[in-house]
Each structure stands twice: as structure tokens, then as C-alpha cells.
Design a protein around this motif. Structure first.
Motif, short mmCIF file in Angstrom:
data_model
loop_
_atom_site.label_atom_id
_atom_site.label_comp_id
_atom_site.label_asym_id
_atom_site.label_seq_id
_atom_site.Cartn_x
_atom_site.Cartn_y
_atom_site.Cartn_z
N GLU A 81 0.84 -1.20 0.00
CA GLU A 81 0.00 0.00 0.00
C GLU A 81 0.87 1.26 0.00
O GLU A 81 0.63 2.20 -0.75
N GLY A 82 1.90 1.28 0.85
CA GLY A 82 2.82 2.43 0.91
C GLY A 82 3.54 2.67 -0.40
O GLY A 82 3.76 3.82 -0.81
N ILE A 83 3.90 1.60 -1.09
CA ILE A 83 4.58 1.75 -2.38
C ILE A 83 3.62 2.34 -3.41
O ILE A 83 3.98 3.28 -4.14
N PHE A 84 2.40 1.85 -3.48
CA PHE A 84 1.44 2.39 -4.45
C PHE A 84 1.08 3.85 -4.14
O PHE A 84 0.89 4.64 -5.05
N ALA A 90 4.58 2.77 -10.13
CA ALA A 90 4.47 1.35 -9.80
C ALA A 90 3.16 0.78 -10.35
O ALA A 90 2.08 1.28 -10.05
N VAL A 91 3.28 -0.28 -11.13
CA VAL A 91 2.12 -0.95 -11.72
C VAL A 91 1.73 -2.17 -10.88
O VAL A 91 0.57 -2.42 -10.64
N SER A 92 2.75 -2.91 -10.44
CA SER A 92 2.50 -4.06 -9.58
C SER A 92 3.67 -4.22 -8.61
O SER A 92 4.77 -3.73 -8.85
N VAL A 93 3.40 -4.91 -7.52
CA VAL A 93 4.41 -5.15 -6.49
C VAL A 93 4.35 -6.62 -6.09
O VAL A 93 3.27 -7.14 -5.81
N ARG A 117 0.49 -8.04 -6.03
CA ARG A 117 -0.73 -7.28 -6.28
C ARG A 117 -0.46 -6.21 -7.34
O ARG A 117 0.67 -5.76 -7.50
N THR A 118 -1.54 -5.78 -7.99
CA THR A 118 -1.45 -4.66 -8.94
C THR A 118 -2.05 -3.42 -8.30
O THR A 118 -2.77 -3.50 -7.30
N ARG A 119 -1.76 -2.30 -8.90
CA ARG A 119 -2.29 -1.03 -8.39
C ARG A 119 -3.82 -1.09 -8.28
O ARG A 119 -4.40 -0.55 -7.35
N GLY A 120 -4.47 -1.79 -9.19
CA GLY A 120 -5.93 -1.88 -9.19
C GLY A 120 -6.50 -2.58 -7.97
O GLY A 120 -7.68 -2.44 -7.67
N ASP A 121 -5.66 -3.34 -7.25
CA ASP A 121 -6.11 -4.02 -6.03
C ASP A 121 -6.20 -3.08 -4.84
O ASP A 121 -6.67 -3.48 -3.78
N PHE A 122 -5.70 -1.85 -5.00
CA PHE A 122 -5.66 -0.87 -3.91
C PHE A 122 -6.43 0.37 -4.31
O PHE A 122 -6.42 0.78 -5.48
N ASN A 123 -7.08 0.99 -3.38
CA ASN A 123 -7.80 2.24 -3.62
C ASN A 123 -6.91 3.42 -3.25
O ASN A 123 -7.16 4.12 -2.28
N VAL A 124 -5.83 3.59 -4.00
CA VAL A 124 -4.89 4.69 -3.72
C VAL A 124 -4.73 5.58 -4.93
O VAL A 124 -4.96 5.20 -6.03
#
Length: 124
Positions: A81-84, A90-93, A117-124
Motif C-alpha cells: 500500500e505504501g509503495i502504491f 508502480a504498476v505491480s508489487v 498485487r497490482t495497483r488496481g487491487d488498492f484504492n490509492v
């Protein structure tokens, strides 16, 4: 997709379900693969067009050492989450978080978790 790779970043923190883990702490090893388009940085020799390794490590350290969690699953999730939040390229981690000295009463190299996970998995 291009990747920034950090392997076995060593950070001391206080995570775990056992009381002594939260009191005494222990070393954690964190490995990351962060996918992003790095072609502009490569072509233009431009640090601002990539993900700065030192900044990634700083964000990971802040997350890992800012709180105490029972589960390393939570720690890994918070790192992603912190990375996104901090690195919009960042597209995926992919993260592997290892506890080399997990107090379980067994001899093992490490206990750990791995998430991708991909960025789409997080609401950031």
C-alpha cells in the motif's frame, strides 16, 4: 514489464503474535519486485523517471517500523500500500517478507509470506 528489484532489505521491527516478539523485536528480510515502465529513465538517464531505490527503502522502513502488527501478512500488505501511495509509476508489487528467527520451536531457514498485487487491487 520492467522491474526494480530489492532483495533482502534488513529491518529490525516488532511484529508477531508472541509477546516477546513485540517486546524484544527481531530482524525481518524484505524483498521486492516493483513493475513499472522504466524505458524513459533508461533512454534519458533521468532519475526522476524511475523509482529511486533509496526512496523505496525509506518508505518500506517507515511502514515496517511505524507500528507493531501480529501478522506479517498485515506488514506485507501495508508495505505494498505504501509503495502504491508513494510511487505512482508502480504498476505491480511482488513482496516476500521473511522472519529468519521466528520463535516457533523448530529449526528453519525462515518463515515468511509472499504477495503479488497490482495497483488496481488498492484504492490509492
Amino acid at each position: 514489464m520492467d522491474k526494480i528489484i530489492i532483495e533482502d532489505l534488513e529491518l529490525y521491527a516488532y511484529h508477531g503474535v508472541a509477546e516477546e516478539e513485540k517486546k524484544l523485536g527481531q530482524m525481518f528480510l524484505i524483498s521486492l519486485e516493483i513493475s513499472a515502465d522504466l524505458s524513459t529513465a533508461a533512454r534519458n538517464h533521468d532519475l526522476s523517471s524511475t523509482l529511486n531505490y533509496a526512496e523505496v527503502c525509506r518508505v518500506v522502513q517507515e511502514v515496517v517500523q511505524s507500528d507493531k502488527y501480529d501478522l506479517i501478512e498485515t506488514v506485507a500488505y501495508k508495505i505494498m500500500e505504501g509503495i502504491f501511495i508513494n510511487f505512482h509509476k508502480a504498476v505491480s508489487v511482488k513482496i516476500k517478507l521473511k522472519k529468519p528467527w521466528a520463535p516457533m520451536g523448530y529449526h528453519l531457514r525462515y518463515a515468511g509470506v509472499e504477495f503479488e498485487r497490482t495497483r488496481g487491487d488498492f484504492n490509492v
